[in-house]
Design a protein around this motif. Structure first.
Motif, mmCIF file in Angstrom:
data_model
loop_
_atom_site.group_PDB
_atom_site.id
_atom_site.type_symbol
_atom_site.label_atom_id
_atom_site.label_comp_id
_atom_site.label_asym_id
_atom_site.label_seq_id
_atom_site.Cartn_x
_atom_site.Cartn_y
_atom_site.Cartn_z
ATOM 1 N N GLU B 38 4.049 -8.030 -9.287
ATOM 2 C CA GLU B 38 3.479 -6.722 -9.574
ATOM 3 C C GLU B 38 4.123 -5.813 -10.244
ATOM 4 O OE1 GLU B 38 0.121 -5.968 -8.585
ATOM 5 O OE2 GLU B 38 0.311 -4.037 -9.520
ATOM 6 N N ALA B 39 5.423 -5.830 -10.098
ATOM 7 C CA ALA B 39 6.463 -4.983 -10.875
ATOM 8 C C ALA B 39 6.862 -5.186 -12.156
ATOM 9 C CB ALA B 39 7.640 -4.575 -9.811
ATOM 10 N N GLY B 40 6.251 -6.574 -12.611
ATOM 11 C CA GLY B 40 6.723 -7.078 -14.048
ATOM 12 C C GLY B 40 8.091 -7.549 -14.004
ATOM 13 N N MET B 41 8.511 -8.095 -12.935
ATOM 14 C CA MET B 41 10.093 -8.483 -12.930
ATOM 15 C C MET B 41 10.047 -9.786 -12.271
ATOM 16 S SD MET B 41 12.109 -5.903 -10.467
ATOM 17 C CE MET B 41 11.623 -4.433 -11.496
ATOM 18 N N SER B 42 11.272 -10.545 -12.583
ATOM 19 C CA SER B 42 11.518 -11.775 -11.554
ATOM 20 C C SER B 42 11.961 -11.318 -10.435
ATOM 21 C CB SER B 42 12.479 -12.374 -12.549
ATOM 22 O OG SER B 42 13.856 -11.792 -12.228
ATOM 23 N N LEU B 43 11.971 -12.484 -9.376
ATOM 24 C CA LEU B 43 12.319 -12.104 -8.225
ATOM 25 C C LEU B 43 13.762 -12.000 -8.262
ATOM 26 C CD1 LEU B 43 11.784 -12.451 -5.121
ATOM 27 C CD2 LEU B 43 12.208 -14.894 -5.083
ATOM 28 N N GLY B 44 14.414 -12.550 -8.854
ATOM 29 C CA GLY B 44 16.023 -12.372 -9.140
ATOM 30 C C GLY B 44 16.339 -10.972 -9.391
ATOM 31 N N GLN B 45 15.375 -10.462 -10.389
ATOM 32 C CA GLN B 45 15.748 -8.941 -10.738
ATOM 33 C C GLN B 45 15.501 -7.937 -9.487
ATOM 34 O OE1 GLN B 45 13.185 -9.274 -14.242
ATOM 35 N NE2 GLN B 45 14.843 -8.439 -15.523
ATOM 36 N N LEU B 46 14.303 -8.232 -9.110
ATOM 37 C CA LEU B 46 14.118 -7.453 -7.813
ATOM 38 C C LEU B 46 15.283 -7.353 -6.718
ATOM 39 C CD1 LEU B 46 11.761 -5.698 -6.222
ATOM 40 C CD2 LEU B 46 11.093 -7.957 -5.269
ATOM 41 N N GLN B 47 15.760 -8.624 -6.553
ATOM 42 C CA GLN B 47 16.929 -8.636 -5.584
ATOM 43 C C GLN B 47 18.043 -8.044 -6.044
ATOM 44 O OE1 GLN B 47 16.518 -13.246 -5.280
ATOM 45 N NE2 GLN B 47 15.336 -13.135 -3.337
ATOM 46 N N HIS B 48 18.076 -7.893 -7.067
ATOM 47 C CA HIS B 48 19.210 -6.693 -7.611
ATOM 48 C C HIS B 48 18.908 -5.509 -7.042
ATOM 49 C CE1 HIS B 48 22.260 -5.051 -10.341
ATOM 50 N NE2 HIS B 48 21.353 -4.374 -10.743
#
Lengths: 199, 199
Positions: B38-48
């Motif tokens: 939904e935020a337009g990013m990868s799971l890895g980016q979110l986990q950052h």
């Protein structure tokens, strides 16, 4: 007939398993697979009783509402033949709050159901109808209390009913230990005292 | 410094994406994977930005509380230099109800968070603290209003504060179309009128 009864019994057992999942693991864990495991049956067996997650949830919610009504009715029976409307309203409100294990289960179930209703039209309509029925019952008690002179005739029965129902807002405050059960009941008593002292 | 601001901005964007998921798809869909999409990013980016689902949810909830406070503060600023305590309380209560898009998002977020709190100690403590802070602010207004003679000194400030907070119980009733926004505000006005008319 016994088969029908057994069918109902199984559905109620599934509803209770669903409540335990909501209570112990939260609504995010509420899948048919998790409920089946909690109820000690296979997913296929669960699907024999409920075709969909929504059907299962709706039954569990209706069953919770029935259980709450039964608890209120039992309390009313204990109040005797012609209970005072103040006692009727206090009992009804108290049973809608998470003040003991059974009421906590149905209260959490309701909270989960409201969130489900926000993005499921069928659940929304069912929840709306259930709550509207509850509202109508409370309003009937308020109107009768006004007619019988227990509440001042200057009070608007719709407004008073809305305020009484809104007091179920104590539920999350009690769940989060922001307001203790005793303080919540004291506040409800203060509200009812003023409603009935207004004559 | 710009990097820090950007970091905060990204976290807020994620929080808003999380609200949209709660609003449009429900709390059951609230996984880090879904929010990342939904935020337009990868799971890895979110986990950052957030190490865990709880960390993400806690930030989103704190941000929602901040947004609500900001809306209340903006309303208070519009009321002028020395707003009447009745107006302060009405504004505060109104902003806690789903009466417009922003307030609806934070109200739904709060409801989801309460359910999460029931089976997550860290979330429970954070939610409890946030609500206790809100309660203390309301109680301060009530105590000052009693000291200034706006509310009868016979009223118990704690009880009145509890009743005011419980009126957030209008939120689910409005969401389910059981009580309309106008009727809810009329009931809140009736309650406030009686609280302030008691002198």
């Amino acid at each position: 007939m016994p088969k029908e009864v057994d069918h109902r019994g199984r559905r109620e057992a599934i509803a209770r398993a669903l409540w335990r999942v909501v209570e112990q693991r939260g609504v995010t864990q509420l899948t048919m697979r998790v409920v089946a495991r909690e109820a000690g049956m296979s997913l296929g067996q669960l699907q024999h009783y409920f075709a969909s997650r929504t059907a299962m949830l709706s039954f569990a919610m209706d069953f919770a509402a029935e259980q709450t009504s039964a608890r209120v009715q039992q309390g009313l029976d204990e109040l005797g033949d012609r209970p005072h409307p103040r006692d009727v309203l206090r009992l009804t409100l108290a049973e809608m709050l998470p003040l003991h294990a059974d009421a906590r289960a149905t209260s959490r179930m309701s909270a989960a159901y409201v969130l489900e209703a926000l993005h499921d039209e069928a659940v929304h309509e069912r929840a709306r109808r259930g709550l509207a029925r509850g509202l109508a019952l409370v309003e009937q008690v308020v109107r009768q209390a006004i007619a019988d002179g227990h509440i001042d005739s200057g009070r608007d029965p719709a407004t008073e009913t809305h305020l009484l129902l809104a007091l179920t807002g104590f539920a999350p405050l009690i769940e989060l230990d922001v307001i203790g059960p005793r303080d919540a009941l004291a506040a409800i008593d203060a509200h009812l005292d003023r409603l009935f002292r207004s004559t």
